[in-house]
Each structure stands twice: as structure tokens, then as C-alpha cells.
Design an enzyme around this catalytic site. Structure first.
Site: not given
Lengths: 104, 480
Positions: B84, B159, B183
Site C-alpha cells: 500500500k 481504503s 480498511s
């Protein structure tokens, strides 16, 4: 308060918060942002209904020192080059910023 | 080998590498080829990295050494992962999908990256995300949204949506995400993956870009429970660079036998879509049939968990994001005065959702409202923790569906922020209490003729990830 007064008050709240947060709100966005803000504020206002055992007398958290000893420090200069390379403006290894104190 | 290399799990790939069925280079090439083919459509990666030849060669050497009777290489050796974009990899950009940090090159490795490098893992690229991890769909990324490989007209969740899309589309063997309110778990549920949010303090956050510092954890998105466990075991541990990491032995291991007691708060899950609820009930029935016990529990304050979260998270986010001021690094706009420098940088650098949350955080922390909102929300967290602790006297794990519905279509929730926030209704409590939680695939729900994955969510007491892996494996049918 009338609906229009509500809207004006919520626009002024959002503008005040934005100024505190150093964000500029374009005038054509203010009304939409105020409406979104009000929607979220109404949602979190559910907390008003919540009765907690600690209401009125907030319990002190159990505190203990979590700071470690300041050991194993880096040798001076270890990261200087990499950090300085990210500066938007510099003079040698110093970060350049605008002058904020005037002698006038 | 029947499966293409990029579709392997970590444990399958580790086996294939040792059995000589593939080389590290072939595994990397298979993942990279899939990424190059599918990324233009799915936008899972913001950037794909060039092959790190030295790391690939070193990983192959360690595996060859093990095959020749030398030291055993870690299971992650030679495994290509998606990372990420809010986790720092030295020498690469780490932007948190924000214009604010689009030019920010990491000067050091996050502790989790350091650990993965030591294990010999490889990094395919920077996975897309909602800006500063604020969102449930990746629609708030400055690089455009990622898409769900099961139905590209739908979101992958967020997310960590890029991480989920990359792993689910086999553009990576597994991925790292971060979880502040769901997330990791919500995108895992929407893409058919296993996602783990570890106990608060189990995994170091040194080198991850902070959103809500009392909530954030780094964790895996993986194709199996065994892979999630393997990544967690590699990442966890006390770190002198993160004072919030837990010392070993902080939570004494809880004893449980072969079968677990599963707490089910039925009154809290009434508003779930009928078919998601059915998949949930079917999964519980299957677990009961396998010998696990179902226990009815009550978590009365849970209905307030989401409003509590949407006070605390923006408060912490507005505090954390105050550091991006255009002075030392990142976007640096220049106006007439120093104040103009700040205002122009923040106004241009932060996207709309980030600005919204900064304003909300500023509001709940302002002197007139801090008691009614922020302090009350903090007090409610204590009540939530106590309720969960009480519930865990009669059960080992607590089960919910991970989300009320399967993946939604683009734009469906972007007009009203609150409708997007409701995606997190079942996941935020684990962040508020600091307890570990996992999402595991539990079947599908059909929307517009497409079978979309849905997830079952389990929460365990602090430090008891072992219970989550055990119940997760019972759902997927794995033997750990």
C-alpha cells in the site's frame, strides 16, 4: 432559526474551521461543503443520546510512562543528505523559509 | 503445476520454489506480466517497480542453499507482494495517494518493509488507496479509483482497495494494507480475500503514513488464512522505533480447545442485506455442525461505535495531517506570506474528503465542542472495551458479516459522506477497542447477475490472533 439562517450559520462555521485548518474554501464550494458537514455533524450527534457511566465526571486514564530511554542515537549527519534533498528550498544544509519578523 | 504461478498462494509458491517447479525470477515475471496486463483496467497499482535483480538473485540463492541442505529460507523468500502506498520503501515514492506527497521519496524503510526484506520478499509496486487512507472505495485516490476484479463496474472497497484488487486479480501473491476503521477487512470482503487487522500495537507502524494514531494497524490481505498468518508472524513484534508496539507477553495466551465458542450479537445485524445475512447464517450453521458453539451475546453500545469512530478518527487525522505544510517536504506552494504558503499548499494538496475530515476533526476538537464530542467519544471507547471484555467471558470470538452489502457500484455512495461511512459499521469497533479482527470469504451474493464475494468477520480478545486463524481456517476449510 429559518432554513436560510441555518445555512448561513453552517457556512460561516465551515469557513471558520477552514481558516483554523489553513484551508481556503472557494465561494462556489462553501454551500455544498457546509451541507456535507451538517450531514456528518447530524450523524455524530447521535452521541448526545448516549448515556455513559462516566458522564459528568470523566475518569482519569491509568497513566504510566511509556517513553523509552533516549538511547542508540544516530551519529550526526547520518540522514542529513536524504532529508535535505526533500526540502523545497534550501541554502546548503539549511531549510529556507520566508522571513516572518520585520524590523520596519 | 496446474495453476498459473501468479495465482498461487504464498505457501503454494514457497513449495513450488523449493520443489524446483519454478524459479524466483519466473514467479516475479508471472506476477509482473499479470500486473502489466490487468492494471490498465483495474488501476490497482499507482506504480509498478522495476525488477530488483539483486533481491531476486539473493532470494534464489537462499532457496537453492536450503535445497542443498543449508539454512532454511523463510517461506516469504522470493514472494512478490503489493505494498500500500502509505508504507515507506526506501528510494521509492510513498504518496498515500495524495497530491500532497506525490513527490515524496521515502528516506528509510518502514519496519514492516525491513522485516519483509530480511525474509527475502519482493515488492511489485505501490498499491492504490483512498487519499491518506480516508475512504471505503478508493474513489478518494488522487490517482483515480481501483476496480473490483470480480466486477470492474464496482469498487474493490477501501481504503486498501489497490492492495485488495492486486491480490484478488493475481497481480501479486499477497499484499500489505493498513486498517484504521476497516480498511483491510472491508476490501478483503469485497474481493474474496482474507484480511487481518492485528491487535493494536502488535505490528510496528514506524514508516507508515499516519491517519488515526490510536486506531491504525498494518496487516495482510491474502488468498488464504495460512498466508495471512504467515505474514502476520513475520511482521509482528516490539519495535524500538514505535513506542506503541506491545512488549512480548503483554497479553498472556488464551487457552482454547479444538472448538471455539462464537458469540453472535444478532440484534446488531438486523439491517444487513437478506442474502448476506443468509450467507452469514449458513456459515455459522456450518461451523456449528463442525463442533463449534454459537453463543448469543449483547453489545448494546455497538450501535454508537460508528459515530464514536467518526469523532475520534477525524480528530486524530486533522492532528496528523497538520504536519503537511509545504515547508520541509511534499507539495510546496508559495504565496505572498508564510500563511499564504500554508493555505495554498493545503488547499491544493489535500483532496475533498481529506479536507472534509480535517474540518470535522478541527470541529470536534474546538473548545466549545471537545467535551460533547471528542471526550465523550473517548469515554465511549472505554465502555465498548468493557462490553467486549464482558462478552469474551462467554465466547472466544465474536462474529458479524464484514459489511452489510457486497461491493457497491462507483458513485453509489459518493454524494453523501455518511452513506460511505456506513460501510464501516461492523469493522470500526475492533479499531476503537484495539482488538484483532479478521475477514474471511463466506460465499457470494448476486448483484446484477454477478456473484460478488462477501466476508464473515471475527473479533478476538487482545493478542488472540490465534483464535482468529483457527476460526478462519474452519470457515475456509484449511488445515493450518
Amino acid at each position: 432559526m429559518s432554513e436560510q439562517a441555518d445555512t448561513e450559520s453552517s457556512i460561516s462555521t465551515v469557513e471558520r474551521l477552514a481558516a483554523l485548518a489553513r484551508i481556503a474554501i472557494p465561494s462556489d464550494r462553501a454551500e455544498a461543503l457546509a451541507a456535507e458537514f451538517e450531514s456528518v455533524r447530524a450523524y455524530i450527534a447521535q452521541l448526545d443520546e448516549l448515556t455513559l457511566p462516566t458522564d459528568g465526571a470523566p475518569a482519569l486514564p491509568a497513566l504510566h510512562n511509556v517513553l523509552r530511554d533516549d538511547a542508540d542515537a544516530y551519529a550526526p549527519g547520518t540522514w542529513t543528505e536524504e532529508i535535505v534533498s526533500a526540502f523545497p528550498a534550501k541554502a546548503g544544509n539549511a531549510l529556507s523559509v520566508k522571513k516572518i519578523i520585520s524590523h520596519d | 503445476m496446474t495453476k498459473p504461478l501468479n495465482e498461487l498462494t504464498i505457501t503454494e509458491a514457497a513449495h513450488a520454489l523449493r520443489a524446483g517447479e519454478c524459479t524466483v525470477r519466473e514467479l516475479w515475471d508471472a506476477c509482473m506480466a499479470a500486473a502489466k496486463e490487468r492494471n490498465p483496467e483495474l488501476n490497482a497499482y499507482i506504480e509498478l517497480f522495476d525488477a530488483d535483480e539483486a533481491a531476486i538473485a539473493a532470494a534464489q540463492e537462499r532457496i537453492d542453499a536450503e535445497k542443498n541442505g543449508g539454512e532454511a529460507a523463510p517461506q516469504l523468500c522470493g514472494i512478490p507482494l503489493a505494498i500500500k502506498d502509505n508504507i515507506l520503501i526506501k528510494g521509492h515514492i510513498a504518496s498515500a495517494a495524495s497530491k500532497m506527497l506525490a513527490n515524496y521519496e521515502a528516506t528509510y524503510d518502514a519496519t514492516v518493509i525491513q522485516k519483509l526484506k530480511e525474509a527475502g520478499a519482493l515488492f511489485l509496486g505501490r498499491a492504490n488507496m483512498d487519499e491518506f487512507a480516508m475512504g471505503s472505495s478508493t474513489e478518494h485516490s488522487t490517482y483515480g479509483p481501483s476496480r473490483n476484479p470480480h466486477d470492474p463496474s464496482r469498487v474493490p472497497g477501501g481504503s486498501s482497495g489497490g492492495s485488495a484488487s492486486a491480490a484478488a486479480a493475481h497481480m501479486a501473491i499477497a499484499a500489505l494494507g493498513t486498517d484504521t476503521g476497516g480498511s483491510i477487512r472491508q476490501p478483503a470482503a469485497h474481493t474474496g480475500l482474507v484480511g487481518l487487522k492485528p491487535t493494536y500495537g502488535a505490528v510496528s507502524r514506524a514508516g507508515s503514513i499516519a491517519l488515526g494514531s490510536s486506531l491504525d494497524q498494518i496487516g495482510p490481505l491474502a488468498k488464504s488464512v495460512a498466508d495471512a498468518k504467515l505474514l502476520f508472524d513475520t511482521l509482528k513484534g516490539r519495535d524500538s522505533y514505535d513506542a506503541t508496539t506491545n512488549p512480548d507477553g503483554l497479553f498472556p495466551p488464551r487457552a482454547h480447545g479444538a472448538h471455539l465458542r462464537i458469540g453472535v450479537p444478532r440484534s446488531f445485524i438486523e439491517d444487513v442485506d437478506a442474502d448476506v445475512k443468509q450467507a452469514f447464517e449458513d456459515t455459522l450453521a456450518r461451523l456449528k455442525h463442525a463442533g463449534h458453539t454459537l453463543v448469543d451475546i449483547e453489545l448494546p453500545t455497538s450501535t454508537y461505535a460508528l459515530p464514536v469512530y467518526y469523532v475520534i478518527m477525524p480528530a486524530e487525522a486533522s492532528t496528523n495531517l497538520a504536519r503537511y505544510d509545504g515547508i520541509r517536504y511534499g507539495l510546496a506552494k508559495r504565496g505572498a506570506t508564510l500563511l499564504d504558503d500554508y493555505v495554498e499548499t493545503k488547499t491544493e494538496g489535500f483532496g475533498p474528503e481529506t479536507q472534509r475530515r480535517i474540518l470535522l476533526g478541527t470541529f470536534v476538537l474546538s473548545s466549545g465542542y471537545i467535551d460533547a464530542y471528542y471526550r465523550k467519544a473517548e469515554a465511549a471507547r472505554d465502555v465498548l472495551r468493557a462490553e467486549y471484555a464482558k462478552a469474551f467471558e462467554s465466547c472466544d470470538v465474536i462474529a458479524f458479516p464484514t459489511t452489510p452489502s457486497p461491493a457497491f457500484a462507483f458513485g453509489e455512495k459518493s454524494t453523501d459522506p455518511v452513506s460511505m461511512y456506513l460501510e464501516d459499521i461492523f469493522t470500526v469497533t475492533a479499531n476503537l477497542t484495539g482488538m484483532p479482527a479478521i475477514s474471511v470469504p463466506m460465499g457470494t451474493a448476486e448483484r446484477d447477475g454477478v456473484a460478488l464475494p462477501v466476508g464473515i468477520h471475527f473479533t478476538a480478545p487482545h493478542g488472540d490472533e490465534a483464535a482468529l486463524f483457527k476460526i478462519g481456517a474452519a470457515v475456509t476449510g484449511e488445515t493450518l
